[in-house]
Design a protein around this motif. Sequence first.
Motif, PDB file in Angstrom:
ATOM      1  N   UNK B 283       3.220   6.238  10.898  1.00 32.72           N
ATOM      2  CA  UNK B 283       1.751   6.241  10.844  1.00 32.72           C
ATOM      3  C   UNK B 283       1.278   6.080   9.398  1.00 32.72           C
ATOM      4  N   UNK B 284       1.926   6.838   8.518  1.00 32.38           N
ATOM      5  CA  UNK B 284       1.565   6.787   7.099  1.00 32.38           C
ATOM      6  C   UNK B 284       1.719   5.383   6.549  1.00 32.38           C
ATOM      7  N   UNK B 285       2.867   4.781   6.864  1.00 33.47           N
ATOM      8  CA  UNK B 285       3.140   3.425   6.379  1.00 33.47           C
ATOM      9  C   UNK B 285       2.103   2.456   6.933  1.00 33.47           C
ATOM     10  N   UNK B 286       1.784   2.607   8.206  1.00 33.97           N
ATOM     11  CA  UNK B 286       0.779   1.721   8.812  1.00 33.97           C
ATOM     12  C   UNK B 286      -0.595   1.885   8.162  1.00 33.97           C
ATOM     13  N   UNK B 287      -0.935   3.174   7.871  1.00 30.89           N
ATOM     14  CA  UNK B 287      -2.218   3.435   7.206  1.00 30.89           C
ATOM     15  C   UNK B 287      -2.290   2.732   5.865  1.00 30.89           C
ATOM     16  N   UNK B 288      -1.213   2.861   5.109  1.00 36.17           N
ATOM     17  CA  UNK B 288      -1.202   2.244   3.775  1.00 36.17           C
ATOM     18  C   UNK B 288      -1.357   0.733   3.895  1.00 36.17           C
ATOM     19  N   UNK B 289      -0.669   0.144   4.847  1.00 40.80           N
ATOM     20  CA  UNK B 289      -0.764  -1.308   5.035  1.00 40.80           C
ATOM     21  C   UNK B 289      -2.179  -1.706   5.447  1.00 40.80           C
ATOM     22  N   UNK B 290      -2.804  -0.887   6.323  1.00 40.06           N
ATOM     23  CA  UNK B 290      -4.184  -1.155   6.748  1.00 40.06           C
ATOM     24  C   UNK B 290      -5.136  -1.082   5.570  1.00 40.06           C
ATOM     25  N   UNK B 291      -4.975  -0.003   4.795  1.00 39.34           N
ATOM     26  CA  UNK B 291      -5.870   0.188   3.650  1.00 39.34           C
ATOM     27  C   UNK B 291      -5.752  -0.981   2.687  1.00 39.34           C
ATOM     28  N   UNK B 292      -4.528  -1.434   2.484  1.00 42.09           N
ATOM     29  CA  UNK B 292      -4.324  -2.554   1.557  1.00 42.09           C
ATOM     30  C   UNK B 292      -4.980  -3.824   2.087  1.00 42.09           C
ATOM     31  N   UNK B 293      -4.781  -4.058   3.383  1.00 46.28           N
ATOM     32  CA  UNK B 293      -5.359  -5.250   3.999  1.00 46.28           C
ATOM     33  C   UNK B 293      -6.877  -5.198   3.912  1.00 46.28           C
ATOM     34  N   UNK B 294      -7.446  -4.005   4.158  1.00 44.07           N
ATOM     35  CA  UNK B 294      -8.907  -3.866   4.102  1.00 44.07           C
ATOM     36  C   UNK B 294      -9.424  -4.098   2.692  1.00 44.07           C
TER      37      UNK B 294
END
Lengths: 157, 463
Positions: B283-294
């Motif tokens: 979940x953490x890794x996915x969040x970081x990837x989402x935040x970066x994409x955003x």
Amino acid sequence: MRLKNFLNAIFVAALLALPTLGAAQTILTVSTPEQSVTYTLEELLALPQTTVVTKNDYVDTAATFQGPRLHAVLKPLNVGPDATLKMVALNDFSSNVPAVDAFDYDVILAVLRDGEPMSVRDKGPIWVIYPMDDHAELRDDSFNGRLVWQLKTIAVE
Amino acid sequence: MTDKNRIIRAVLLIVFFGAVLFGIGVIYKLSDRVDNIQTAEQSDPLWIGSQLQFEVLRLEKELSEVALGLKPPTNVALRFNIAWSRITILQEGKLSDLITSFGIDQTVLSDLEETFQTVEPDIAEFISQERTNDAGRQKAAEILAELEGYDIALRNLLVALAQAKNSTLSEFRTGLLSLSHVIAYLGTTLLILFGIFVSLLLLELRVAKKREREMRTLAEEATSAARMKMNFMSVVSHELRTPLTSLLGGLSLLKARVGDTMKDQTALKLLDVADRNGNRLLTLVNDILDAQALSEGKVSVRRETVDLNDVVTTAVENCQVYAGKLGVSFAVHTPQEPAITLTDSARVTQILNNLISNAAKFTSAGDVVEVRLTQISGRARIEVTDHGIGIPADLQPDIFTPFHQINPGTTGANKSSGLGLSITKQLVDLLGGKVGFTSVEGEGSVFWIELTLHLQSHLAESA
């Protein structure tokens, strides 16, 4: 005897009339090449009067000058603003004045100074007065020579 | 540097002020002098004086002609009056001031006036005379004798006037010359001052430019540092996700295989712990990837007609397992009618997942988290209410900024990246909606989002 009496009467009448005649002396002649008009002091005083309170280089303090506008004596002769007026004084001094001054300003032929007629000794009987106190531009050097005193004739050229 | 600059500026200002005063003084003096010469020219006393002499001569000529019996005395009075008027002109107005300022002896004028006064009665007699008789001739001769001597006196007055006028003129010329020098100095001073000003300006400009360049470099460095950090995180996360997925897959397979046969409960528990923590890491890794994409604007929105009732139900279902483990249940309130909107259902689900799992995470065990969907004047509002620890008032303004979390140290097992709400906020913005919350510390929080509804009629039209 009768005739002598009559002649005497005429003589007396003439003597009495003399001062009047003297007073009715012509003091101003305004002339164009075609015609000329003369004025006595009374006639000038009978024209509409304008009063100008002003100072100039030849008086100590501001004085009240009264007389007809210069325009008033030019109008009967149909003088336009393009004309030049040769103002001649009693001492034969003359000065050329553009007639347009009479149209632009209340230039007057002053016959009264502070309510009194002016003697020859005191620049009378007529002194051309410009309302210098009312218009700053009239205080210029060139207008000083147009303040002709002891005015005798105005020749329109 | 600044002190030095200030001193230079003060000195410049003082010098400039002085120069301006100096200039004003010079100009004032100059105009004064010009005025002087103008007055002298305007009412030229020399010319008017000569007129007096001329008129006196004309009077004398007239009188001598009368004395010789060549002319009747009719014009004598006029000539006399004109001559007298010339005296008064010199005694009145500016001319009198001018002659006084020249310091010329004016006694000749008063003497002449006195003489005129004495002969005035005699002149008056001439007026009444038509013709000249012997007495008249005699009188004329007497008056002539009285006037004798004035010719020379008047000439002397004229000479004095001429000299005074010349000296005034030459004085003026000298003054003008010195003033022109002064003006030249003034001009030079002004030029120098201007030069100093320009160089000072250039100096200042250079300093400002340098400072600006430094600032820009700093800003660039800062942004590039942030970008590098984010890039690093994203690369690391990306690299982490693949092995993590394999790990989790392996774990679940292992659990399925040994779950029934293995009798060692401790080993099974360890497997569970590994599985749970692996999922959290994912979940953490996915969040970081989402935040970066955003943050890089790489997230695209795919809009379609969605019934928000379904989205809410799905989101709640997604969180059911997670909440069940925490002992939290849900109460879902949805309206009877469909809430149709045009949006990206996956993103809305993600947003709701975030909010609902947050609520489950922060509320106390055994609690009921309420999820409520309402429609208010063309908008859908989804509220998620928990009864957990709430958010302290002083932390509320920062709640949507990245890496922000309440008491990161004490939430223990519930630790997360702190990116959830920041991602939520950015996603809601992206969808054109609104997000907000009200919270009381110790009592719980209400997080809500609002999305614009697409009315049925609009749909019909577009269809």
